[in-house]
Design an enzyme around this catalytic site. Structure first.
Site, mmCIF file in Angstrom:
data_model
loop_
_atom_site.group_PDB
_atom_site.id
_atom_site.type_symbol
_atom_site.label_atom_id
_atom_site.label_comp_id
_atom_site.label_asym_id
_atom_site.label_seq_id
_atom_site.Cartn_x
_atom_site.Cartn_y
_atom_site.Cartn_z
ATOM 1 N N GLY A 5 38.911 33.499 37.196
ATOM 2 C CA GLY A 5 39.271 34.203 38.415
ATOM 3 C C GLY A 5 38.319 33.902 39.556
ATOM 4 O O GLY A 5 37.097 33.892 39.372
ATOM 5 N N ARG A 57 44.037 30.328 38.838
ATOM 6 C CA ARG A 57 45.422 29.868 38.986
ATOM 7 C C ARG A 57 45.567 28.991 40.233
ATOM 8 O O ARG A 57 46.277 27.988 40.219
ATOM 9 C CB ARG A 57 46.371 31.065 39.076
ATOM 10 C CG ARG A 57 46.453 31.876 37.798
ATOM 11 C CD ARG A 57 47.557 32.923 37.872
ATOM 12 N NE ARG A 57 47.459 33.866 36.765
ATOM 13 C CZ ARG A 57 47.906 33.644 35.541
ATOM 14 N NH1 ARG A 57 48.475 32.486 35.251
ATOM 15 N NH2 ARG A 57 47.781 34.560 34.598
ATOM 16 N N THR A 98 35.028 50.302 48.985
ATOM 17 C CA THR A 98 35.858 49.551 48.056
ATOM 18 C C THR A 98 37.052 48.949 48.807
ATOM 19 O O THR A 98 37.137 49.025 50.038
ATOM 20 C CB THR A 98 36.287 50.437 46.861
ATOM 21 O OG1 THR A 98 36.901 49.621 45.868
ATOM 22 C CG2 THR A 98 37.214 51.558 47.283
ATOM 23 N N GLY A 133 37.610 38.218 44.916
ATOM 24 C CA GLY A 133 36.408 38.842 45.451
ATOM 25 C C GLY A 133 35.430 39.281 44.379
ATOM 26 O O GLY A 133 34.216 39.202 44.583
ATOM 27 N N SER A 183 39.748 56.483 42.317
ATOM 28 C CA SER A 183 38.335 56.149 42.106
ATOM 29 C C SER A 183 37.651 57.134 41.162
ATOM 30 O O SER A 183 37.829 58.348 41.269
ATOM 31 C CB SER A 183 37.592 56.134 43.447
ATOM 32 O OG SER A 183 36.214 55.907 43.241
ATOM 33 N N ILE A 207 35.680 42.414 33.218
ATOM 34 C CA ILE A 207 35.395 43.483 34.185
ATOM 35 C C ILE A 207 36.519 44.520 34.234
ATOM 36 O O ILE A 207 36.343 45.594 34.801
ATOM 37 C CB ILE A 207 35.096 42.941 35.586
ATOM 38 C CG1 ILE A 207 36.341 42.356 36.254
ATOM 39 C CG2 ILE A 207 33.963 41.918 35.552
ATOM 40 C CD1 ILE A 207 36.154 42.108 37.745
ATOM 41 N N ASN A 259 29.390 46.643 49.235
ATOM 42 C CA ASN A 259 30.009 47.785 48.563
ATOM 43 C C ASN A 259 29.175 49.051 48.642
ATOM 44 O O ASN A 259 29.577 50.096 48.137
ATOM 45 C CB ASN A 259 30.326 47.453 47.094
ATOM 46 C CG ASN A 259 29.094 47.487 46.199
ATOM 47 O OD1 ASN A 259 27.958 47.356 46.667
ATOM 48 N ND2 ASN A 259 29.300 47.650 44.907
ATOM 49 N N GLY A 317 34.084 46.345 30.353
ATOM 50 C CA GLY A 317 33.788 46.385 31.773
ATOM 51 C C GLY A 317 33.358 47.724 32.329
ATOM 52 O O GLY A 317 32.940 47.805 33.487
ATOM 53 N N LYS A 335 35.530 45.895 51.924
ATOM 54 C CA LYS A 335 34.235 45.304 51.567
ATOM 55 C C LYS A 335 33.801 44.171 52.495
ATOM 56 O O LYS A 335 32.598 43.956 52.686
ATOM 57 C CB LYS A 335 34.269 44.787 50.123
ATOM 58 C CG LYS A 335 34.275 45.865 49.066
ATOM 59 C CD LYS A 335 34.165 45.244 47.689
ATOM 60 C CE LYS A 335 34.075 46.286 46.596
ATOM 61 N NZ LYS A 335 33.860 45.674 45.267
ATOM 62 N N ASP A 382 27.343 45.217 42.930
ATOM 63 C CA ASP A 382 28.123 44.658 41.819
ATOM 64 C C ASP A 382 27.307 43.619 41.053
ATOM 65 O O ASP A 382 27.437 43.489 39.835
ATOM 66 C CB ASP A 382 29.405 44.014 42.338
ATOM 67 C CG ASP A 382 30.442 45.040 42.765
ATOM 68 O OD1 ASP A 382 30.391 46.183 42.259
ATOM 69 O OD2 ASP A 382 31.289 44.707 43.610
#
Length: 275
Positions: free
Chosen positions: A127, A152, A61, A130, A14, A216, A86, A239, A65, A101
């Site tokens: 995507g 996907r 994180t 989360g 992090s 991101i 978060n 990002g 979350k 976020d």
């Protein structure tokens, strides 16, 4: 001394400590911010430590979350809508959670592509994990009328569309080139872009002429998607700014000072990332 933290599993990677410690030093605060490794089984015990007043609050994180939402006293409407917390704030033994976020994503776009939302048209979000939840909420609230959500696994995109409303139009990732036609914004919320991975066969030529492409992923800073967008002449937003801007509300809540995202801080984080 006021103390704050980031918890996760793993957490050593992090960059949140670097960001917050930089602001603590900049403002001359008697405060600290540390990364703490907390395994899932240890999360309830850590929440008990918070109630005892050890910390003013902190960041949460992966993988905590969602789990933390059932352990704290209050979750604000935004985090409830997004389905993830978060940021935690402790007040007189009570713990409430929010999600920054959302604000971080929008602030990064506003800084990197001012006016992107004046006539947003349609957007494509890649995507349905989360990370996409806060971004979908932000785009809906900024008035984007159609958001093509490609993933996907189609059923995950369909589940998010059911949650976030009729503006979200789900589809398989294989439809991405068709969905991109005429769009004014493309957002990658997936892990594609890390370690040189890329979207095979992606054609950005159908985007609106003034379209913005953002990712991101920030390692590397310029992902293959952003490099492709730049090559085609489209504006791009990396990002890293989302990481920096999402940290602002928590810092202000814990320490009573609203910090500023600067080029100096950005360069410091990039250096720590080896970029």
């Amino acid at each position: 001394m006021k103390k704050a933290f980031v918890i996760g599993h793993p957490i050593a990677h992090s960059k949140s400590p670097l960001i917050h410690q930089s602001w603590i030093a900049e403002h001359g605060l008697n405060a600290s911010y540390e990364a703490i490794e907390i395994a899932p089984d240890d999360l309830p015990g850590f929440i008990s430590r918070l109630r005892d007043g050890e910390f003013a609050g902190g960041n949460v994180t992966i993988p905590h979350k969602e789990a933390v939402m059932g352990l704290i006293d209050d979750v604000d409407p935004l985090a409830t809508r997004i389905g993830a917390v978060n940021t935690l704030v402790v007040d007189n033994g009570k713990i409430w959670g929010t999600n920054t976020d959302y604000a971080g994503f929008l602030a990064n776009l506003d800084a990197g592509a001012p006016g992107w939302d004046k006539a947003p048209g349609s957007a494509v979000v890649i995507g349905a994990g989360g990370a996409s939840r806060a971004i979908l909420a932000g785009l809906v609230d900024r008035g984007v009328g159609r958001i093509d959500l490609v993933n996907r696994t189609l059923d995950r995109a369909e589940a998010l569309a059911a949650q976030f409303g009729s503006a979200i139009v789900p589809g398989p990732l294989s439809d991405i080139t068709a969905r991109i036609k005429g769009a004014g914004l493309v957002v990658n919320t997936s892990a594609v872009g890390m370690k040189g991975t890329r979207f095979d066969g992606l054609d950005l030529a159908g985007l609106a002429p003034d379209a913005v492409v953002t990712d991101i992923v920030y390692t590397p800073l310029i992902t293959p998607l952003l490099a492709h967008a730049r090559h085609e002449g489209f504006a791009s937003v990396d990002g890293l700014g989302m990481l920096l801007h999402q940290a602002v509300p928590g810092f202000e809540a814990w320490f009573g000072v609203a910090p500023t995202v600067t080029e100096t801080l950005r360069n410091r984080v990039l250096a720590a990332l080896g970029q």
